[in-house]
Design an enzyme around this catalytic site. Sequence first.
Site, PDB file in Angstrom:
ATOM      1  N   SER A 254      45.403  34.165  42.263  1.00  0.00           N
ATOM      2  CA  SER A 254      45.495  34.696  40.895  1.00  0.00           C
ATOM      3  C   SER A 254      46.926  34.463  40.422  1.00  0.00           C
ATOM      4  CB  SER A 254      45.195  36.198  40.931  1.00  0.00           C
ATOM      5  OG  SER A 254      45.644  36.837  39.764  1.00  0.00           O
TER       6      SER A 254
ATOM      7  N   TYR B  78      45.727  44.904  44.772  1.00  0.00           N
ATOM      8  CA  TYR B  78      45.067  43.636  44.423  1.00  0.00           C
ATOM      9  C   TYR B  78      46.094  42.508  44.302  1.00  0.00           C
ATOM     10  CZ  TYR B  78      42.727  40.026  41.697  1.00  0.00           C
ATOM     11  OH  TYR B  78      42.240  38.819  41.256  1.00  0.00           O
TER      12      TYR B  78
HETATM   13  N1  LIG Z   1      38.294  37.307  36.374  1.00  0.00           N
HETATM   14  C1  LIG Z   1      39.599  37.239  36.425  1.00  0.00           C
HETATM   15  O1  LIG Z   1      40.304  37.588  35.460  1.00  0.00           O
HETATM   16  C2  LIG Z   1      40.277  36.689  37.665  1.00  0.00           C
HETATM   17  C3  LIG Z   1      41.615  36.268  37.560  1.00  0.00           C
HETATM   18  C4  LIG Z   1      42.253  35.765  38.679  1.00  0.00           C
HETATM   19  C5  LIG Z   1      41.576  35.658  39.883  1.00  0.00           C
HETATM   20  N2  LIG Z   1      40.277  36.084  39.962  1.00  0.00           N
HETATM   21  C6  LIG Z   1      39.601  35.977  41.250  1.00  0.00           C
HETATM   22  O2  LIG Z   1      38.445  35.195  41.111  1.00  0.00           O
HETATM   23  C7  LIG Z   1      37.541  35.493  42.161  1.00  0.00           C
HETATM   24  C8  LIG Z   1      36.142  35.640  41.579  1.00  0.00           C
HETATM   25  O3  LIG Z   1      36.104  36.770  40.726  1.00  0.00           O
HETATM   26  P1  LIG Z   1      35.359  36.765  39.317  1.00  0.00           P
HETATM   27  O4  LIG Z   1      36.397  36.917  38.271  1.00  0.00           O
HETATM   28  O5  LIG Z   1      34.442  35.619  39.230  1.00  0.00           O
HETATM   29  O6  LIG Z   1      34.616  38.162  39.398  1.00  0.00           O
HETATM   30  P2  LIG Z   1      33.056  38.542  39.452  1.00  0.00           P
HETATM   31  O7  LIG Z   1      32.324  37.973  38.292  1.00  0.00           O
HETATM   32  O8  LIG Z   1      33.066  40.021  39.626  1.00  0.00           O
HETATM   33  O9  LIG Z   1      32.545  37.843  40.786  1.00  0.00           O
HETATM   34  C9  LIG Z   1      32.907  38.321  42.049  1.00  0.00           C
HETATM   35  C10 LIG Z   1      32.047  37.634  43.093  1.00  0.00           C
HETATM   36  O10 LIG Z   1      32.476  38.105  44.386  1.00  0.00           O
HETATM   37  C11 LIG Z   1      31.337  38.610  45.074  1.00  0.00           C
HETATM   38  N3  LIG Z   1      31.681  39.768  45.892  1.00  0.00           N
HETATM   39  C12 LIG Z   1      32.356  40.874  45.524  1.00  0.00           C
HETATM   40  N4  LIG Z   1      32.413  41.739  46.531  1.00  0.00           N
HETATM   41  C13 LIG Z   1      31.748  41.163  47.566  1.00  0.00           C
HETATM   42  C14 LIG Z   1      31.438  41.571  48.891  1.00  0.00           C
HETATM   43  N5  LIG Z   1      31.841  42.762  49.358  1.00  0.00           N
HETATM   44  N6  LIG Z   1      30.716  40.746  49.676  1.00  0.00           N
HETATM   45  C15 LIG Z   1      30.274  39.553  49.196  1.00  0.00           C
HETATM   46  N7  LIG Z   1      30.530  39.105  47.951  1.00  0.00           N
HETATM   47  C16 LIG Z   1      31.267  39.914  47.156  1.00  0.00           C
HETATM   48  C17 LIG Z   1      30.357  39.051  43.990  1.00  0.00           C
HETATM   49  O11 LIG Z   1      29.039  38.972  44.523  1.00  0.00           O
HETATM   50  P3  LIG Z   1      28.026  40.205  44.759  1.00  0.00           P
HETATM   51  O12 LIG Z   1      28.500  41.347  43.910  1.00  0.00           O
HETATM   52  O13 LIG Z   1      26.710  39.629  44.359  1.00  0.00           O
HETATM   53  O14 LIG Z   1      28.126  40.461  46.226  1.00  0.00           O
HETATM   54  C18 LIG Z   1      30.573  37.974  42.933  1.00  0.00           C
HETATM   55  O15 LIG Z   1      29.805  36.840  43.216  1.00  0.00           O
HETATM   56  C19 LIG Z   1      38.087  36.748  42.847  1.00  0.00           C
HETATM   57  O16 LIG Z   1      38.727  36.392  44.042  1.00  0.00           O
HETATM   58  C20 LIG Z   1      39.102  37.276  41.852  1.00  0.00           C
HETATM   59  O17 LIG Z   1      40.108  38.007  42.469  1.00  0.00           O
HETATM   60  C21 LIG Z   1      39.603  36.585  38.882  1.00  0.00           C
END
Ligand SMILES: NC(=O)c1ccc[n+]([C@@H]2O[C@H](COP(=O)([O-])OP(=O)(O)OC[C@H]3O[C@@H](n4cnc5c(N)ncnc54)[C@H](OP(=O)(O)O)[C@@H]3O)[C@@H](O)[C@H]2O)c1
Length: 255
Positions: free
Chosen positions: A139, A152
């Site tokens: 991130s 985080y």
């Molecule tokens: N969105 C942002 O602004 C942002 C910015 C920078 C970095 N990121 C990073 O991007 C990555 C993806 O996040 P996203 O933004 O796409 O969020 P998201 O839409 O909430 O997706 C998160 C994914 O992680 C999975 N997950 C969460 N907890 C889990 C667990 N305990 N076991 C297995 N799978 C799990 C969820 O699947 P299930 O709930 O189906 O298990 C879902 O597929 C993360 O590492 C996040 O830190 C996001």
Amino acid sequence: MKDTALITGASSGIGYALAKVFAFHRYNLILVSRNAEKLNELASMLKAQYGISVEIIIEDLSKAGAANRIFEKVVNMKLTVDVLINNAGVGVVGFFHETELIRDIEMIQLNISTLTEMTKLFSREMVRRGKGKILNVGSTGAFAPGPFIAVYYATKAYVLSFSRAISKELKQYGVTVTALCPGAVKTNFCKTAGKRDMPGAMEASVVAEAAYRGLLKNKKIIIPGILNKILVRLPQGLVSTINFKNQRKLAVKKS
Ligand SMILES: NC(=O)c1ccc[n+]([C@@H]2O[C@H](COP(=O)([O-])OP(=O)(O)OC[C@H]3O[C@@H](n4cnc5c(N)ncnc54)[C@H](OP(=O)(O)O)[C@@H]3O)[C@@H](O)[C@H]2O)c1
């Protein structure tokens, strides 16, 4: 033979978008998350649309031993992972002294421990074959402290430091390691973390395209979006102050 990409957190957001991009480029896929229904739906759609093979693995990555169980399942499926994408991650927003300890511990297990274990297990296989790619999702929060989202941001600082270090080690064995460091992205992340949506967030599909292009170029760090590229170059103290103001506004007030 088509290459196979394993994507954690493929049921929504960036992981879902990455699955679509890799399917478009005709990779076979192994999709991982806790949500069987969503993964089955995505797998059926991608198989029908692109004629690829898609396996799903249902696993809670915040539980100890998850990486080992996934590795065993991949071995039993007799599959080889050419591209490992450690994308699954969560955040927790709020005053550190107020948020629940168990949520911090599960977040550290998911964002750090499982990511490290997955990288350990699959990189060994890649080194043995002399070929492989690893994409770890960090991130822009990795570059400076994040008040009100402290643990985080610290987990993402780990992801960045770890990925940069092992990219140097593994290069000589034909294995590349890339850290994807997005800023705000329109996904379920904010809702799960307990904060309001972030203004100016990018589309997950745009981030996934940038990640795919960067990965193929063997980039060490990918930062999608010009403003994010500028942000990470600002002095850490200044960014920490900006983070303090922004996160305080975004943190959902406790009643
Ligand atoms: N969105 C942002 O602004 C942002 C910015 C920078 C970095 N990121 C990073 O991007 C990555 C993806 O996040 P996203 O933004 O796409 O969020 P998201 O839409 O909430 O997706 C998160 C994914 O992680 C999975 N997950 C969460 N907890 C889990 C667990 N305990 N076991 C297995 N799978 C799990 C969820 O699947 P299930 O709930 O189906 O298990 C879902 O597929 C993360 O590492 C996040 O830190 C996001």
